[in-house]
Scaffold this active site. Structure first.
Site, PDB file in Angstrom:
ATOM      1  N   HIS A  37     -14.181  -3.142  12.241  1.00  0.00           N
ATOM      2  CA  HIS A  37     -15.486  -3.818  12.287  1.00  0.00           C
ATOM      3  C   HIS A  37     -15.692  -4.706  11.055  1.00  0.00           C
ATOM      4  O   HIS A  37     -16.255  -5.800  11.142  1.00  0.00           O
ATOM      5  CB  HIS A  37     -16.620  -2.790  12.325  1.00  0.00           C
ATOM      6  CG  HIS A  37     -16.623  -1.896  13.522  1.00  0.00           C
ATOM      7  ND1 HIS A  37     -16.426  -0.543  13.440  1.00  0.00           N
ATOM      8  CD2 HIS A  37     -16.807  -2.159  14.840  1.00  0.00           C
ATOM      9  CE1 HIS A  37     -16.505  -0.006  14.648  1.00  0.00           C
ATOM     10  NE2 HIS A  37     -16.732  -0.958  15.520  1.00  0.00           N
ATOM     11  N   GLY A 147     -13.376  -8.019  18.814  1.00  0.00           N
ATOM     12  CA  GLY A 147     -12.015  -7.638  18.472  1.00  0.00           C
ATOM     13  C   GLY A 147     -11.045  -7.834  19.625  1.00  0.00           C
ATOM     14  O   GLY A 147     -11.390  -7.615  20.789  1.00  0.00           O
ATOM     15  N   GLU A 148      -9.816  -8.208  19.281  1.00  0.00           N
ATOM     16  CA  GLU A 148      -8.759  -8.338  20.310  1.00  0.00           C
ATOM     17  C   GLU A 148      -8.318  -6.983  20.836  1.00  0.00           C
ATOM     18  O   GLU A 148      -7.665  -6.902  21.872  1.00  0.00           O
ATOM     19  CB  GLU A 148      -7.555  -9.076  19.725  1.00  0.00           C
ATOM     20  CG  GLU A 148      -7.772 -10.563  19.558  1.00  0.00           C
ATOM     21  CD  GLU A 148      -6.562 -11.271  18.977  1.00  0.00           C
ATOM     22  OE1 GLU A 148      -5.563 -10.611  18.611  1.00  0.00           O
ATOM     23  OE2 GLU A 148      -6.611 -12.513  18.876  1.00  0.00           O
TER      24      GLU A 148
HETATM   25  N1  ATP Z   1      -9.275  -2.012  15.163  1.00  0.00           N
HETATM   26  C1  ATP Z   1     -10.069  -3.042  15.394  1.00  0.00           C
HETATM   27  N2  ATP Z   1      -9.748  -4.269  14.941  1.00  0.00           N
HETATM   28  C2  ATP Z   1     -10.547  -5.345  15.190  1.00  0.00           C
HETATM   29  N3  ATP Z   1     -11.712  -5.256  15.879  1.00  0.00           N
HETATM   30  C3  ATP Z   1     -12.070  -4.068  16.362  1.00  0.00           C
HETATM   31  C4  ATP Z   1     -11.280  -2.898  16.144  1.00  0.00           C
HETATM   32  N4  ATP Z   1     -11.908  -1.852  16.732  1.00  0.00           N
HETATM   33  C5  ATP Z   1     -13.023  -2.335  17.295  1.00  0.00           C
HETATM   34  N5  ATP Z   1     -13.129  -3.658  17.088  1.00  0.00           N
HETATM   35  C6  ATP Z   1     -14.165  -4.539  17.600  1.00  0.00           C
HETATM   36  O1  ATP Z   1     -15.417  -4.177  17.075  1.00  0.00           O
HETATM   37  C7  ATP Z   1     -16.438  -4.483  18.020  1.00  0.00           C
HETATM   38  C8  ATP Z   1     -17.299  -3.291  18.216  1.00  0.00           C
HETATM   39  O2  ATP Z   1     -16.517  -2.276  18.808  1.00  0.00           O
HETATM   40  P1  ATP Z   1     -16.966  -0.777  18.936  1.00  0.00           P
HETATM   41  O3  ATP Z   1     -18.202  -0.555  18.142  1.00  0.00           O
HETATM   42  O4  ATP Z   1     -16.931  -0.353  20.343  1.00  0.00           O
HETATM   43  O5  ATP Z   1     -15.811  -0.066  18.114  1.00  0.00           O
HETATM   44  P2  ATP Z   1     -14.555   0.664  18.617  1.00  0.00           P
HETATM   45  O6  ATP Z   1     -13.871   1.175  17.431  1.00  0.00           O
HETATM   46  O7  ATP Z   1     -13.829  -0.219  19.582  1.00  0.00           O
HETATM   47  O8  ATP Z   1     -15.199   1.872  19.362  1.00  0.00           O
HETATM   48  P3  ATP Z   1     -14.629   2.709  20.544  1.00  0.00           P
HETATM   49  O9  ATP Z   1     -13.731   3.696  19.907  1.00  0.00           O
HETATM   50  O10 ATP Z   1     -15.887   3.269  21.062  1.00  0.00           O
HETATM   51  O11 ATP Z   1     -13.967   1.789  21.526  1.00  0.00           O
HETATM   52  C9  ATP Z   1     -15.715  -4.898  19.317  1.00  0.00           C
HETATM   53  O12 ATP Z   1     -15.697  -6.313  19.391  1.00  0.00           O
HETATM   54  C10 ATP Z   1     -14.332  -4.350  19.096  1.00  0.00           C
HETATM   55  O13 ATP Z   1     -13.332  -5.064  19.810  1.00  0.00           O
END
Ligand code: ATP
Ligand code: PAF
Ligand code: BAL
Length: 294
Positions: A37, A147-148
């Site tokens: 994030h 995020g990708e």
């Molecule tokens: N490792 C990562 N690298 C880059 N961006 C990320 C990563 N993990 C999550 N994101 C991005 O952060 C944003 C918020 O995602 P979210 O809050 O759902 O986190 P998450 O870690 O993906 O959670 P979950 O485990 O619930 O899927 C989304 O656009 C997601 O793609």
């Protein structure tokens, strides 16, 4: 950094910036923040005058038997992390602030949303598209960062923005990884120590796919079968989606040739589902994909 819970407060804070011609970058999240994030936030800070992060665990995108009630939350820790990265505003509404009455309106990208992760999470992507549209309408950002790792989500949001002429530039950010290659994810905290160790099979499966393509595999179905078998070599891993697709459209691909293809993985460890993906094929066509965190 100021934190708001209501739509009116955020709009009031952003209006003067817009009048003064400042650009606004939006980083939508569900909280329980990690370094992935923070990478989105850093990109938003670099590109925009004002950065708005949002934390909202959106009920519309959770199925009845999913983890809505136990989704990890820690607002104080998240606020400290966002403040340290120079975020100007945090919008962290409650469900009643976002949805004061039951939603009658749905934004859906039904074909793209029904396959891959959508085939095991029916309705999920309509919930995502609806809340992201609402967040765009609330914040009016110039740019929004996703995020990708959630590649299908990113593809669906890009399509939604194009189809509806939403005045937002969508920026995809490469996946940030833990030291063993596992993509950072809020849900990683659900993993038991054994499952966490086993989860390293996911990025290793992407490496294996890359190796197979470099060794001459051109049949997408054979590659999928080989990657599925590789993942099943780890007893705790259950591959739900192993799919070779077009990286732009997510359309099915049968042959791996001159053009890059996307391998998407959705792998279950107990009740925890993890996502990952990699572009395979001509090296110069690959996005800056695998970022490691020490
Ligand atoms: N490792 C990562 N690298 C880059 N961006 C990320 C990563 N993990 C999550 N994101 C991005 O952060 C944003 C918020 O995602 P979210 O809050 O759902 O986190 P998450 O870690 O993906 O959670 P979950 O485990 O619930 O899927 C989304 O656009 C997601 O793609
Ligand atoms: C984009 C999003 C914040 C919408 O709730 C969510 O799907 C996520 O965290 O990826
Ligand atoms: N990280 C995508 C949001 C979800 O799984 O609900």
């Amino acid at each position: 950094m100021q934190t708001f819970t209501t739509i009116a407060e955020l709009r009031a804070a952003l209006a003067p910036h817009r009048l003064d011609g400042r650009t606004i970058g939006l980083v939508p999240t569900m909280g329980y923040l990690h370094v992935g994030h923070m990478e989105l936030v850093r990109r938003a800070r670099a590109d925009n005058d004002i950065v708005v992060a949002t934390i909202f665990v959106n009920p519309l995108q959770f199925g009845a038997n999913e983890d809505l009630s136990r989704y990890p939350r820690d607002l104080a820790r998240d606020q400290a992390m966002l403040e340290a990265e120079g975020v100007h505003y945090l919008f962290a509404p409650g469900v009643k602030d976002m949805y004061p009455q039951p939603m009658e309106t749905v934004v859906d990208v039904p074909k793209l949303g029904a396959e891959l992760e959508g085939s095991v999470r029916p309705g999920h992507f309509a919930g995502v598209a609806t809340v992201v549209t609402k967040l765009f309408n609330i914040a009016g950002p110039d740019r929004a960062y996703f995020g990708e790792k959630d590649f299908q989500q990113l593809t669906i949001i890009r399509r939604m923005v194009a189809d509806l002429a939403q005045p937002v530039e969508v920026i995809g950010v490469p996946t940030v990884r833990e030291a063993d290659g596992l993509a950072c994810s809020s849900r990683n905290v659900y993993l038991s120590p054994q499952e966490r160790a086993a989860a390293a099979i996911v990025p290793r499966a992407l490496d294996e796919a890359e190796r197979l393509v470099a060794a001459g595999e051109t049949d997408a179905r054979k590659l999928e079968a080989a990657v599925r078998a590789f993942i099943q070599g780890e007893a705790l891993a259950e591959p739900e989606v192993v799919a070779v697709r077009d990286p732009q459209t997510l359309a099915d691909v049968t042959t791996i040739g001159e053009k890059p293809v996307l391998l998407l993985l959705f792998v279950r460890f107990g009740s925890t589902k993890l996502l990952d993906n990699r572009v395979l094929g001509p090296k110069n066509a690959m996005p800056e994909h695998a970022k490691k965190v020490a």
